[in-house]
Scaffold this motif. Structure first.
Motif, PDB file in Angstrom:
ATOM      1  N   CYS A   1       1.126  -1.262  -0.180  1.00  0.00           N
ATOM      2  CA  CYS A   1       0.072  -0.019  -0.072  1.00  0.00           C
ATOM      3  C   CYS A   1       0.993   1.210   0.091  1.00  0.00           C
ATOM      4  N   PHE A   2       2.173   1.048   0.665  1.00  0.00           N
ATOM      5  CA  PHE A   2       2.820   2.261   0.582  1.00  0.00           C
ATOM      6  C   PHE A   2       3.519   2.712  -0.578  1.00  0.00           C
ATOM      7  N   ILE A   3       3.889   1.447  -1.404  1.00  0.00           N
ATOM      8  CA  ILE A   3       4.167   1.734  -2.925  1.00  0.00           C
ATOM      9  C   ILE A   3       3.044   2.466  -3.844  1.00  0.00           C
ATOM     10  N   LEU A   4       1.911   1.701  -3.483  1.00  0.00           N
ATOM     11  CA  LEU A   4       0.894   2.122  -4.438  1.00  0.00           C
ATOM     12  C   LEU A   4       0.600   3.665  -4.110  1.00  0.00           C
ATOM     13  N   GLY A   5       0.512   4.015  -2.966  1.00  0.00           N
ATOM     14  CA  GLY A   5       0.430   5.410  -2.531  1.00  0.00           C
ATOM     15  C   GLY A   5       1.462   6.540  -2.886  1.00  0.00           C
ATOM     16  N   LEU A   6       2.610   5.807  -3.171  1.00  0.00           N
ATOM     17  CA  LEU A   6       3.914   6.738  -3.606  1.00  0.00           C
ATOM     18  C   LEU A   6       3.608   6.782  -5.142  1.00  0.00           C
ATOM     19  N   LEU A   7       3.301   5.720  -5.911  1.00  0.00           N
ATOM     20  CA  LEU A   7       3.009   5.659  -7.262  1.00  0.00           C
ATOM     21  C   LEU A   7       2.017   6.775  -7.504  1.00  0.00           C
ATOM     22  N   ALA A   8       0.974   6.467  -6.983  1.00  0.00           N
ATOM     23  CA  ALA A   8      -0.259   7.474  -7.122  1.00  0.00           C
ATOM     24  C   ALA A   8       0.017   8.936  -6.994  1.00  0.00           C
ATOM     25  N   ILE A   9       1.144   9.303  -6.374  1.00  0.00           N
ATOM     26  CA  ILE A   9       1.331  10.821  -6.399  1.00  0.00           C
ATOM     27  C   ILE A   9       1.273  11.351  -7.938  1.00  0.00           C
ATOM     28  N   LYS A  10       1.747  10.624  -8.777  1.00  0.00           N
ATOM     29  CA  LYS A  10       1.875  10.975 -10.084  1.00  0.00           C
ATOM     30  C   LYS A  10       0.461  10.509 -10.904  1.00  0.00           C
ATOM     31  N   VAL A  11      -0.133  11.754 -11.459  1.00  0.00           N
ATOM     32  CA  VAL A  11      -1.391  11.681 -11.952  1.00  0.00           C
ATOM     33  C   VAL A  11      -1.612  10.625 -12.858  1.00  0.00           C
ATOM     34  N   GLU A  12      -0.517  10.381 -13.799  1.00  0.00           N
ATOM     35  CA  GLU A  12      -0.462   9.438 -14.842  1.00  0.00           C
ATOM     36  C   GLU A  12      -0.416   7.852 -14.240  1.00  0.00           C
ATOM     37  N   HIS A  13      -0.205   7.649 -13.197  1.00  0.00           N
ATOM     38  CA  HIS A  13      -0.123   6.409 -12.702  1.00  0.00           C
ATOM     39  C   HIS A  13      -1.553   5.948 -11.884  1.00  0.00           C
ATOM     40  N   GLN A  14      -2.172   6.720 -11.568  1.00  0.00           N
ATOM     41  CA  GLN A  14      -3.534   6.472 -11.035  1.00  0.00           C
ATOM     42  C   GLN A  14      -4.399   5.709 -11.578  1.00  0.00           C
ATOM     43  N   ALA A  15      -4.886   5.987 -12.899  1.00  0.00           N
ATOM     44  CA  ALA A  15      -5.301   5.275 -13.925  1.00  0.00           C
ATOM     45  C   ALA A  15      -4.986   3.818 -13.886  1.00  0.00           C
ATOM     46  N   ALA A  16      -3.558   3.711 -13.880  1.00  0.00           N
ATOM     47  CA  ALA A  16      -3.022   2.297 -13.964  1.00  0.00           C
ATOM     48  C   ALA A  16      -3.278   1.305 -13.001  1.00  0.00           C
ATOM     49  N   ILE A  17      -3.380   1.990 -11.772  1.00  0.00           N
ATOM     50  CA  ILE A  17      -3.496   1.240 -10.199  1.00  0.00           C
ATOM     51  C   ILE A  17      -4.769   0.889 -10.462  1.00  0.00           C
ATOM     52  N   CYS A  18      -5.757   1.916 -10.759  1.00  0.00           N
ATOM     53  CA  CYS A  18      -7.199   1.548 -10.581  1.00  0.00           C
ATOM     54  C   CYS A  18      -7.354   0.281 -11.903  1.00  0.00           C
ATOM     55  N   GLU A  19      -6.862   0.369 -12.914  1.00  0.00           N
ATOM     56  CA  GLU A  19      -7.163  -0.408 -14.047  1.00  0.00           C
ATOM     57  C   GLU A  19      -6.642  -1.934 -13.469  1.00  0.00           C
ATOM     58  N   ALA A  20      -5.589  -1.891 -12.769  1.00  0.00           N
ATOM     59  CA  ALA A  20      -5.231  -3.191 -12.328  1.00  0.00           C
ATOM     60  C   ALA A  20      -5.963  -3.779 -11.310  1.00  0.00           C
ATOM     61  N   GLY A  21      -7.089  -2.989 -10.701  1.00  0.00           N
ATOM     62  CA  GLY A  21      -8.123  -3.695  -9.752  1.00  0.00           C
ATOM     63  C   GLY A  21      -7.746  -3.330  -8.431  1.00  0.00           C
ATOM     64  N   ALA A  22      -6.825  -2.381  -8.073  1.00  0.00           N
ATOM     65  CA  ALA A  22      -6.238  -2.084  -6.741  1.00  0.00           C
ATOM     66  C   ALA A  22      -7.499  -1.697  -5.909  1.00  0.00           C
ATOM     67  N   LEU A  23      -8.476  -0.828  -6.418  1.00  0.00           N
ATOM     68  CA  LEU A  23      -9.232  -0.111  -5.496  1.00  0.00           C
ATOM     69  C   LEU A  23     -10.331  -1.130  -4.758  1.00  0.00           C
ATOM     70  N   PRO A  24     -11.091  -2.181  -5.256  1.00  0.00           N
ATOM     71  CA  PRO A  24     -11.744  -2.832  -4.320  1.00  0.00           C
ATOM     72  C   PRO A  24     -10.848  -3.631  -3.168  1.00  0.00           C
ATOM     73  N   THR A  25      -9.865  -4.108  -3.485  1.00  0.00           N
ATOM     74  CA  THR A  25      -8.725  -4.637  -2.690  1.00  0.00           C
ATOM     75  C   THR A  25      -8.597  -3.549  -1.338  1.00  0.00           C
ATOM     76  N   LEU A  26      -8.243  -2.408  -1.732  1.00  0.00           N
ATOM     77  CA  LEU A  26      -7.979  -1.335  -0.847  1.00  0.00           C
ATOM     78  C   LEU A  26      -9.162  -1.025   0.119  1.00  0.00           C
ATOM     79  N   VAL A  27     -10.276  -0.862  -0.602  1.00  0.00           N
ATOM     80  CA  VAL A  27     -11.567  -0.676   0.221  1.00  0.00           C
ATOM     81  C   VAL A  27     -11.879  -1.788   1.162  1.00  0.00           C
ATOM     82  N   SER A  28     -11.660  -2.820   0.630  1.00  0.00           N
ATOM     83  CA  SER A  28     -11.750  -4.418   1.653  1.00  0.00           C
ATOM     84  C   SER A  28     -11.110  -4.083   2.673  1.00  0.00           C
ATOM     85  N   MET A  29      -9.676  -3.818   2.613  1.00  0.00           N
ATOM     86  CA  MET A  29      -8.677  -3.627   3.687  1.00  0.00           C
ATOM     87  C   MET A  29      -9.109  -2.600   4.595  1.00  0.00           C
ATOM     88  N   ILE A  30      -9.693  -1.534   4.273  1.00  0.00           N
ATOM     89  CA  ILE A  30     -10.185  -0.541   5.195  1.00  0.00           C
ATOM     90  C   ILE A  30     -11.291  -0.875   5.863  1.00  0.00           C
TER      91      ILE A  30
END
Length: 724
Positions: free
Chosen positions: A117-146
């Motif tokens: 999650c630390f790595i994903l948060g750092l990569l998401a600092i760059k706008v251009e990587h936000q979409a790639a992280i979401c398209e890889a399916g990270a968001l449902p997992t992150l919400v489930s962890m919360i």
């Protein structure tokens, strides 16, 4: 108001890629970074079952995290496939998105989740990587962890669970930053309720992290805002405003600010829950970010239904806001001016802000070259100018001249200042004028000067009235104060320049700067006669019907007595009095050149003539000699058009020698209007830099009497015209 307080960045503890390359002797430092990222990404890909080889997974994740901790390396890490490796790995460690909300049973998995999650948060600092992280399916997992941590209903999360919860929340914050589509997905995945639940955590880092997520999710997203409020978050957020932990109250005021923005309903609820006083208290926070957000929020509260403008001031907001205007942080100054501008829409507040010292620091902001600071300061000053009791302070403190001197960056600020000056001018006729004049008379010399300068700069052709103009500048001697300033050789240059500008403004207001029109220069009807003589230019030096002849430079010049009699008292006396010219048919002219005499006679016959600059001085001399007013005025106009720093003093002397008051006046006005060029010339006769206020004052000393006479006459005329 901002999307998020600070995107969750990590200070670069790691050496930069350049430093690494230098240490390792590599020709291309970036290649070293790429090689590291590529090696760790490939190592993680090669692990078939992460749960069976956690040691290798941990080593690979930590290696990739070390690369990403330096923001310079994020693009290279993404290019080498970091997103495509860590998102599937996070899912595998949890056994799928839905199982991510269950507490991991294998030791060490939660630490890996934290680092991923630390790595994903750092990569998401760059706008251009936000979409790639979401398209890889990270968001449902992150919400489930919360959800996992919210479901524990344990406000005392500590250790690795607290760390993982915080890193997960940071990742969501950075993914959703200025990305409304991802904000909506977080809501659709059910991520907002667990975040609100986790606000109750007693771990300040967790509380701060989830507040940061809610702040980002609420920014310009109405559905998210409503859900956050409906879930009952407001009481706790308002309690957080009172936290001694600056990171907590900063995030809390940020969440509330984003909730309130553009929502009158939520603003009302926030105020009903008691947010006003703790927000005001934050103006004195040791955290400038919290101060800035609190000032912005108070500016929004000031527009709420009810008497909140007055309440905010009563509860002590003005002194800290004024203190903030002098801070080195420009964003803080901008928001303080914004809040004061909103508060200044109340008459009592307007007087109170000025009474507590808000005028001068707002003027300081207006004098900056930064458009946002200027505009907020201009808006606040415009509000303050609405109270006529403040007019005295605007005048006494030199605010009028400082406002007029400002170089404003954007048109909106210029428009606001124009309205501000118009408002001050409109109030010149109010009861406060008597107070201003009393203060001017009872002030020390510098105070008198400031007030006289300000009053002159507030004059227009429409106002104040003629009677008030006479009261200010004649009876109360405002004009004398200004005239003394321009002829005092010890006057500082900036004050002298201000006085010249003010005098010229006043002269224009009373129309002293107006030059005679062609109609005003028409030849006058001769005294004692009602006859109207009309002769055209064809009779100039024409023997036809000529009854008098002048000898000029040995040549005859034919003329007609009737034209001469009608043009001048001198000719009338010459031909009707007891002089020898009365019966003469030839008159010698010994002291006038032919071309000058010809121009003079053309004016006598037609009432007009061309006055070349090279003949203007001689023509002025003969115009004075023969009392030819029209010719004199034409000469005055020509010489006025040729005025320059190197000839204006001589032109004034010429005007005085030949009784040309209009030219004398125009010379003085030129010196006022062209102050900068004059002092530059006088400092070195045009050859050196610098200025010479003393020499300018000496020049003005001989011109001031004429200027005074002209201005007094115009002021009295304006006053008399109003009476009649």
């Amino acid at each position: 108001m901002s999307d998020s307080s600070k995107r969750r960045r990590v200070a670069a503890q790691e050496p930069t890629s350049t430093q690494l390359g230098q240490r390792r002797g590599m020709a291309d430092p970036r290649e070293a970074v790429k090689a590291r990222a590529r090696r760790w990404a490939q190592a993680l890909r090669d692990i078939e079952d992460p749960l069976k080889d956690l040691t290798a997974v941990k080593r690979g994740v930590r290696g990739l995290l070390d690369v990403c901790k330096n923001e310079e390396n994020l693009d290279d890490a993404a290019a080498e496939g970091a997103v495509g490796v860590v998102v599937p790995l996070l899912k595998k460690l949890n056994g799928g998105d839905m199982l991510a909300q269950e507490q991991p049973t294998v030791s060490g998995v939660e630490e890996l989740e934290r680092d991923i999650c630390f790595i994903l948060g750092l990569l998401a600092i760059k706008v251009e990587h936000q979409a790639a992280i979401c398209e890889a399916g990270a968001l449902p997992t992150l919400v489930s962890m919360i959800r996992r941590y919210a479901a524990k209903n344990d406000v005392h999360l500590t250790g690795v669970p607290a760390q993982t919860c915080r890193r997960t929340s940071d990742a969501i914050t950075n993914l959703a930053h200025e990305n409304n589509s991802i904000k909506n997905k977080v809501r659709q995945e059910g991520g907002i309720p667990p975040l609100v639940t986790l606000l109750h955590s007693v771990d300040p880092k967790v509380q701060r992290a989830v507040a940061g997520s809610l702040r980002t999710l609420a920014f310009k997203n109405e559905e998210n805002k409503n859900i956050i409020v409906d879930l009952g978050s407001l009481p706790l957020l308002i309690q957080m405003l009172r936290s001694d932990d600056t990171t907590i109250h900063y995030e809390a005021v940020g969440v509330i600010g984003n909730l309130v923005h553009s929502s009158a309903t939520i603003k009302k609820k926030v105020l009903e829950e008691g947010a006003l006083q703790p927000v005001i208290n934050l103006l004195s926070s040791s955290c400038t970010d919290s101060q800035r957000e609190a000032a912005l929020l108070l500016g929004q509260f000031a527009t709420a239904e009810g008497d909140y403008k007055h309440k905010i001031v009563q509860r002590g907001a003005v002194p800290p806001l004024i203190d903030m205007l002098g801070n080195d942080d420009n964003q803080l100054r901008e928001m303080a001016a914004f809040a004061l501008g909103r508060l200044a829409q109340n008459p009592d507040n307007q007087a109170g802000i000025v009474a507590q010292g808000g005028l001068l620091p707002l003027l300081d902001l207006l004098e900056t070259c930064q458009s946002n600071l200027q505009h907020n300061a201009a808006f606040a000053l415009y509000g303050l100018s609405d109270n006529e009791d403040n007019l005295l302070e605007f005048v006494r403190e030199g605010a009028v001249q400082r406002i007029n001197e400002c170089e404003l960056v954007v048109q909106a600020s210029k428009d606001c200042v124009n309205k501000l000056m118009k408002r001050l001018q409109d109030k010149m006729g109010s009861r406060i004028l008597g107070q201003i004049l009393y203060v001017m008379q009872s002030s020390n010399p510098s105070g008198k000067q400031r007030i006289a300068v300000a009053l002159s700069q507030l004059t227009t052709r429409e106002q104040p009235s003629g009677a008030q103009m006479k009261l200010i500048f004649v009876e109360k001697k405002g004009l004398e104060v200004l005239l003394e300033m321009v002829q005092d050789p010890h006057m500082p240059g900036d004050l002298q320049r201000m006085a010249t500008k003010s005098l010229h403004r006043l002269a224009d207001s009373i129309q002293v700067t107006e030059r005679p029109s062609a109609d005003e220069m028409a030849p006058p009807e001769p005294k004692g006669s009602t006859a109207e003589v009309i002769l055209s230019g064809q009779y100039v030096n024409s023997p036809k019907m000529s009854d008098i002849k002048f000898i000029v430079e040995g040549r005859p010049f034919y003329a007609h007595r009737i034209a001469l009699l009608a043009s001048s008292e001198i000719f009338k006396t010459m031909f009707e009095g007891h002089y020898r010219e009365k019966d003469a048919t030839t008159i010698p002219i010994p002291n006038i050149r032919w071309e000058v005499f010809e121009k003079m006679m053309h004016c006598v016959y037609t009432g007009k003539t061309d006055v070349p600059p090279e003949l203007a001085q001689e023509l002025l001399e003969v115009a004075d000699q023969y009392m030819l007013d029209t010719l004199k005025q034409l000469c005055e106009q020509t010489i006025t058009d040729q005025l320059a720093p190197d000839n204006v003093s001589a032109a004034f002397d010429l005007a005085e020698n030949y009784n040309a008051p209009e030219l004398s006046k125009q010379c003085a006005l030129y010196c006022l209007r062209e102050y900068g060029e004059m002092v530059k010339f006088l400092s070195g006769k045009g050859g050196s830099s610098g200025s010479s206020p003393g020499a300018y004052a000496v020049t003005m000393q001989k011109m001031v009497p004429r200027l005074r006479d002209a201005m007094l006459e115009a002021i009295n005329h304006k006053a008399d015209a109003m009476v009649s």
